[in-house]
Write a protein that holds these residues in place. Structure first.
Motif, mmCIF file in Angstrom:
data_model
loop_
_atom_site.group_PDB
_atom_site.id
_atom_site.type_symbol
_atom_site.label_atom_id
_atom_site.label_comp_id
_atom_site.label_asym_id
_atom_site.label_seq_id
_atom_site.Cartn_x
_atom_site.Cartn_y
_atom_site.Cartn_z
ATOM 1 N N ILE A 238 31.257 39.258 14.881
ATOM 2 C CA ILE A 238 31.165 37.683 15.704
ATOM 3 C C ILE A 238 32.075 37.109 15.250
ATOM 4 O O ILE A 238 32.017 36.450 16.045
ATOM 5 C CB ILE A 238 30.005 37.563 16.059
ATOM 6 C CG1 ILE A 238 28.582 39.267 16.101
ATOM 7 C CG2 ILE A 238 29.112 36.582 16.493
ATOM 8 C CD1 ILE A 238 28.938 39.355 18.084
ATOM 9 N N HIS A 239 32.040 36.914 13.775
ATOM 10 C CA HIS A 239 32.702 35.901 13.538
ATOM 11 C C HIS A 239 34.113 36.060 14.530
ATOM 12 O O HIS A 239 35.260 35.187 14.596
ATOM 13 C CB HIS A 239 32.580 36.026 12.033
ATOM 14 C CG HIS A 239 33.816 34.557 11.359
ATOM 15 N ND1 HIS A 239 33.715 33.432 11.076
ATOM 16 C CD2 HIS A 239 34.802 35.070 11.155
ATOM 17 C CE1 HIS A 239 34.806 33.419 10.457
ATOM 18 N NE2 HIS A 239 35.356 33.716 10.204
ATOM 19 N N GLU A 240 34.719 37.261 13.796
ATOM 20 C CA GLU A 240 36.015 37.695 14.181
ATOM 21 C C GLU A 240 35.985 37.064 15.712
ATOM 22 O O GLU A 240 37.186 37.135 16.646
ATOM 23 C CB GLU A 240 36.680 38.712 13.572
ATOM 24 C CG GLU A 240 36.583 39.207 12.300
ATOM 25 C CD GLU A 240 37.045 38.520 11.984
ATOM 26 O OE1 GLU A 240 38.011 37.435 11.725
ATOM 27 O OE2 GLU A 240 36.699 38.197 10.535
ATOM 28 N N GLY B 161 34.843 35.057 17.524
ATOM 29 C CA GLY B 161 35.201 33.766 17.950
ATOM 30 C C GLY B 161 37.028 33.250 17.487
ATOM 31 O O GLY B 161 37.559 32.796 18.301
ATOM 32 N N HIS B 162 37.780 34.184 16.719
ATOM 33 C CA HIS B 162 38.769 33.730 16.063
ATOM 34 C C HIS B 162 39.379 34.638 17.656
ATOM 35 O O HIS B 162 40.485 33.828 18.512
ATOM 36 C CB HIS B 162 39.478 34.804 14.923
ATOM 37 C CG HIS B 162 38.694 33.873 13.981
ATOM 38 N ND1 HIS B 162 39.396 33.008 14.029
ATOM 39 C CD2 HIS B 162 38.339 34.054 12.476
ATOM 40 C CE1 HIS B 162 38.855 32.271 12.505
ATOM 41 N NE2 HIS B 162 38.631 33.341 12.353
ATOM 42 N N ASN B 163 39.555 35.436 18.159
ATOM 43 C CA ASN B 163 40.336 36.134 19.419
ATOM 44 C C ASN B 163 40.099 35.409 20.582
ATOM 45 O O ASN B 163 40.709 35.328 21.190
ATOM 46 C CB ASN B 163 39.276 38.026 19.724
ATOM 47 C CG ASN B 163 39.643 37.980 17.838
ATOM 48 O OD1 ASN B 163 39.070 38.833 17.258
ATOM 49 N ND2 ASN B 163 40.962 39.168 17.990
ATOM 50 N N THR C 157 40.006 26.631 14.303
ATOM 51 C CA THR C 157 40.069 28.127 14.525
ATOM 52 C C THR C 157 38.921 28.388 13.467
ATOM 53 O O THR C 157 38.047 29.545 14.274
ATOM 54 C CB THR C 157 40.991 28.835 14.313
ATOM 55 O OG1 THR C 157 40.431 30.709 14.786
ATOM 56 C CG2 THR C 157 41.898 28.848 13.593
ATOM 57 N N GLU C 158 38.678 28.140 12.739
ATOM 58 C CA GLU C 158 37.560 28.607 11.493
ATOM 59 C C GLU C 158 35.823 27.723 12.377
ATOM 60 O O GLU C 158 35.277 28.735 13.120
ATOM 61 C CB GLU C 158 37.632 28.429 10.313
ATOM 62 C CG GLU C 158 38.211 28.745 9.152
ATOM 63 C CD GLU C 158 38.375 30.942 9.307
ATOM 64 O OE1 GLU C 158 37.282 31.033 9.622
ATOM 65 O OE2 GLU C 158 39.746 31.436 9.509
ATOM 66 N N ALA C 159 36.432 26.518 12.835
ATOM 67 C CA ALA C 159 34.527 25.995 13.676
ATOM 68 C C ALA C 159 35.103 26.758 14.696
ATOM 69 O O ALA C 159 33.326 27.243 14.838
ATOM 70 C CB ALA C 159 35.599 24.941 13.830
ATOM 71 N N LEU C 160 35.308 27.760 15.106
ATOM 72 C CA LEU C 160 34.967 28.286 16.489
ATOM 73 C C LEU C 160 33.724 29.612 16.187
ATOM 74 O O LEU C 160 33.209 30.497 16.383
ATOM 75 C CB LEU C 160 36.021 28.756 17.060
ATOM 76 C CG LEU C 160 35.026 28.752 18.738
ATOM 77 C CD1 LEU C 160 34.606 28.664 19.778
ATOM 78 C CD2 LEU C 160 36.709 29.298 20.071
ATOM 79 N N ALA C 161 35.114 29.813 15.180
ATOM 80 C CA ALA C 161 34.481 31.274 14.478
ATOM 81 C C ALA C 161 33.066 31.265 14.314
ATOM 82 O O ALA C 161 32.239 32.248 14.403
ATOM 83 C CB ALA C 161 35.466 31.801 13.276
ATOM 84 N N PHE C 162 32.707 30.190 13.378
ATOM 85 C CA PHE C 162 31.647 29.678 12.414
ATOM 86 C C PHE C 162 31.145 29.833 13.627
ATOM 87 O O PHE C 162 29.118 30.073 13.585
ATOM 88 C CB PHE C 162 31.396 28.645 11.872
ATOM 89 C CG PHE C 162 32.206 29.400 10.483
ATOM 90 C CD1 PHE C 162 31.812 30.075 9.778
ATOM 91 C CD2 PHE C 162 33.117 28.628 10.173
ATOM 92 C CE1 PHE C 162 31.849 30.671 8.808
ATOM 93 C CE2 PHE C 162 33.828 29.074 8.468
ATOM 94 C CZ PHE C 162 32.974 30.288 8.322
#
Ligand SMILES: [Zn+2]
Length: 657
Positions: free
Chosen positions: A453-455, A457-459, A483-488
């Motif tokens: 789910i984290h990844e 967010g990156h995709n 990009t980390e912000a959206l993954a989290f």
């Protein structure tokens, strides 16, 4: 920033003459012409031509007609997309077996995976003069100048093209950096501690088979031990002793990545078959790796006219190191942290210890056991394809309409990862982005799902910011923190997406979440501050030995501790901030995590009560603007720690602990 301070061999009179010649063709753009000609001159080498050829080149390749210039821009963008995309595709294939769980590796896999097909690209583009045509027509702007461009997307895209060729670093210099970086990475990735062999008062206190990688595994073991169990504190204290031995380099080499000896980190004595032995201290290896990285990166300074600190902060992050330090100082000095320290001490029913910078007890503890979650995710996602098929449904649950969910999910391929997960983005339209997460033979367990789910967010970010942005040169986000912000943000919704209702979470839960955020940020800003201080010191003392560096890191870690942590913890002279492996293998990267956490908080606060999917769609199509421009467009305010501080104050006032 100042573009190259290095001396050019093109004569001052030649530069003036070239400018004069161009002003005859185009008198309306004096500033841009001066900037372009000077920047070309700075990077022009003897082999590129004599002074008269330089003037001919400028005259022939400067585009005064705006329509023609636009055409040049679009064509160049198209070529660059083809180059980036295809190199990315090549690299993807060369590293596929290293990243995907495709069975045992052969030596040939390692050789192909470390081959970088684009290492001579930059040099080739200078030789063919393509780079110079770009510089002449799209010169580099300063951060300030970029921010003054306002909403003019085309000019902002021109400015990004101006960031492409700002220095001319020979391939052998880059190669040297890659080697020292790789050496540090190998050193760090093999730094395993066989904690099953650790002794306290002659007794083993961890599971016999347990092996942890420094510092991640050691830190996570401390975090995992915030339980009520009696031996938890003892385990945490033992691990902290190990950390101190690593930082001080007193750790015996016999116990690094080896289970040949048992080790009492308190007395620093090692044992084999009950025989006592004094080990061989590691001494300085850790700090030698740092020095090697510094020396390699410092060579680049003569090609760029600035320092690695400037390149990392002002250029890559586009936030100056000065602003970062002020920002970090303000947060670390907030009096609320003292109160949170008191709350933690009360919850733990003891005085704080230095390792409580990793206190993990504020996190929402799901009452659903991990085994129930494992069963659920395994039955839903038996393999990579099963998860891939469900991305559409997951996006719909997040609020994307069917058409949009379909559009995004079709561009993402899911693979089973060999190691930990990651998201491999596309670099040209038509290319798939890849989501990689570990999937066992029994299916995807909860940990793998959480990573997925984290990844994802990156995709999603990678897809929106490539396809949804108007100019290829503006695709992406300002820096890795975004990009980390959206993954989290995605990752935090993982249970909800599994069907567990988190919408009506209690007020207490959201208060604890704020305290958790505040405390995690305190820790990561503390280590980032040390990282920056060490780099500033080494630049003032570039000829230091590894031993001198070691002493200085120890001195600085105590100094920062005493300044920002000692009064909260009631402890002086702790060295714990120096344990992060990133400091050795990812120079200056830590600050990106700190910014990522702050941005995530601001985005979450903005998203609260709004149409999630619609807003995510809008934000991640803003593109690669400067961090300030992006945040203003996304949330209406600049990056700031104030919203979090406000929430902390409110939480502390609201809740009786
Ligand atoms: Zn990530």
């Amino acid at each position: 920033m100042t573009i190259n301070q290095q001396t050019t061999h093109i004569k001052e009179t030649t530069i003036k003459e070239a400018i004069k010649t161009l002003l005859l063709i185009d008198k309306n753009n004096k500033e841009l012409i001066e900037l372009g000609v000077k920047q070309v001159a700075q990077l022009w080498e003897l082999t590129d031509g004599e002074d008269d050829e330089f003037i001919i080149f400028c005259k022939k390749n400067y585009y005064s007609d705006l329509e023609e210039k636009k055409k040049l821009f679009f064509k160049t963008s198209e070529y660059l997309e083809a180059i980036n995309g295809n190199f990315n595709g090549m690299l993807f294939r060369l590293q596929r077996h290293i990243h995907e769980n495709t069975g045992p590796l052969q030596y040939i896999d390692k050789l192909f995976s470390s081959y970088s097909p684009d290492s001579h690209l930059s040099e080739d583009l200078y030789k063919s003069k393509i780079a110079f045509i770009i510089i002449l027509n799209f010169p580099r702007l300063t951060l300030d100048e970029k921010e003054k461009l306002g909403d003019n997307r085309l000019l902002l895209a021109y400015a990004r093209m101006g960031d492409l060729f700002t220095n001319r670093i020979p391939a052998f210099v880059k190669q040297k950096c890659a080697i020292s970086h790789n050496n540090a990475e190998v050193y760090i990735s093999n730094y395993h501690i066989y904690i099953g062999q650790l002794l306290k008062n002659g007794e083993k206190i961890f599971h016999e088979e347990k092996i942890l990688l420094s510092h991640w595994g050691l830190r996570d073991e401390i975090k995992a031990n915030y339980t009520q169990k009696e031996e938890s504190l003892e385990k945490q204290q033992t691990i902290y002793e190990v950390m101190k031995r690593i930082i001080l380099q007193e750790i015996p080499v016999e116990v690094i990545h080896s289970n040949n000896y048992q080790w009492d980190p308190f007395s620093n004595i090692i044992y084999k078959n009950e025989k006592v032995k004094i080990g061989t201290p590691e001494k300085i290896t850790r700090y030698e790796k740092f020095i090697d990285n510094f020396k390699a990166l410092q060579v680049i300074d003569s090609y760029t006219g600035n320092t690695y600190i400037d390149r990392y902060f002002s250029e890559t992050m586009e936030i100056s190191v000065k602003d970062t330090e002020i920002f970090f100082h303000n947060y670390l000095s907030s009096p609320e942290l003292y109160t949170i320290g008191k709350i933690i001490s009360k919850r733990l029913n003891r005085k704080l210890e230095a390792f409580d910078i990793w206190y993990d007890g504020f996190k929402y503890r799901s009452n659903i056991s991990e085994s129930i979650l494992d069963t659920k995710t395994r039955s839903l996602y038996a393999n990579a394809k099963a998860f891939e098929k469900k991305i559409h449904t997951i996006l719909k649950k997040l609020g994307f309409d069917s058409e949009r969910a379909n559009y995004i999910s079709k561009k993402i391929t899911v693979d089973s990862a060999r190691g930990s997960g990651h998201a491999w983005g596309a670099e040209m339209k038509g290319q798939q982005s890849h989501l990689r997460t570990p999937i066992g033979t029994k299916g995807m367990d909860y940990k793998g799902y959480n990573t997925a789910i984290h990844e994802l967010g990156h995709n999603v970010e990678q897809t929106l910011s490539l396809y949804g942005v108007d100019y290829y040169l503006l695709s992406g986000v300002p820096n890795t923190a975004f990009t980390e912000a959206l993954a989290f943000i995605f990752q935090r919704r993982d249970l909800e997406l599994l069907g567990f209702d988190r919408k009506n979470s209690s007020e207490e839960e959201s208060n604890l979440l704020i305290l958790d955020k505040a405390w995690t940020l305190y820790e990561i800003i503390g280590v980032s501050m040390l990282d920056i201080s060490v780099w500033k010191w080494i630049y003032i003392n570039p000829n230091s030995t590894a031993k001198q560096l070691k002493n200085e890191i120890i001195r600085l870690s105590k100094e920062i501790w005493n300044k920002y942590f000692a009064s909260v913890f009631g402890l002086q002279d702790q060295v714990i901030l120096a344990i992060y492996s990133h400091m050795i293998s990812y120079p200056l990267y830590l600050s990106a995590y700190a910014y990522g956490q702050i941005i995530e908080f601001q985005l979450e606060q903005y998203l609260d009560g709004k149409d999630f999917a619609k807003e995510i769609n809008r934000m991640y199509c803003i593109g690669h603007l400067t961090p300030t421009q992006w945040m203003l467009k996304a949330t209406g305010s600049t990056i700031s720690v104030l919203p979090l501080l406000e929430s902390i104050k409110k939480t502390i006032n609201d809740i009786k602990f």
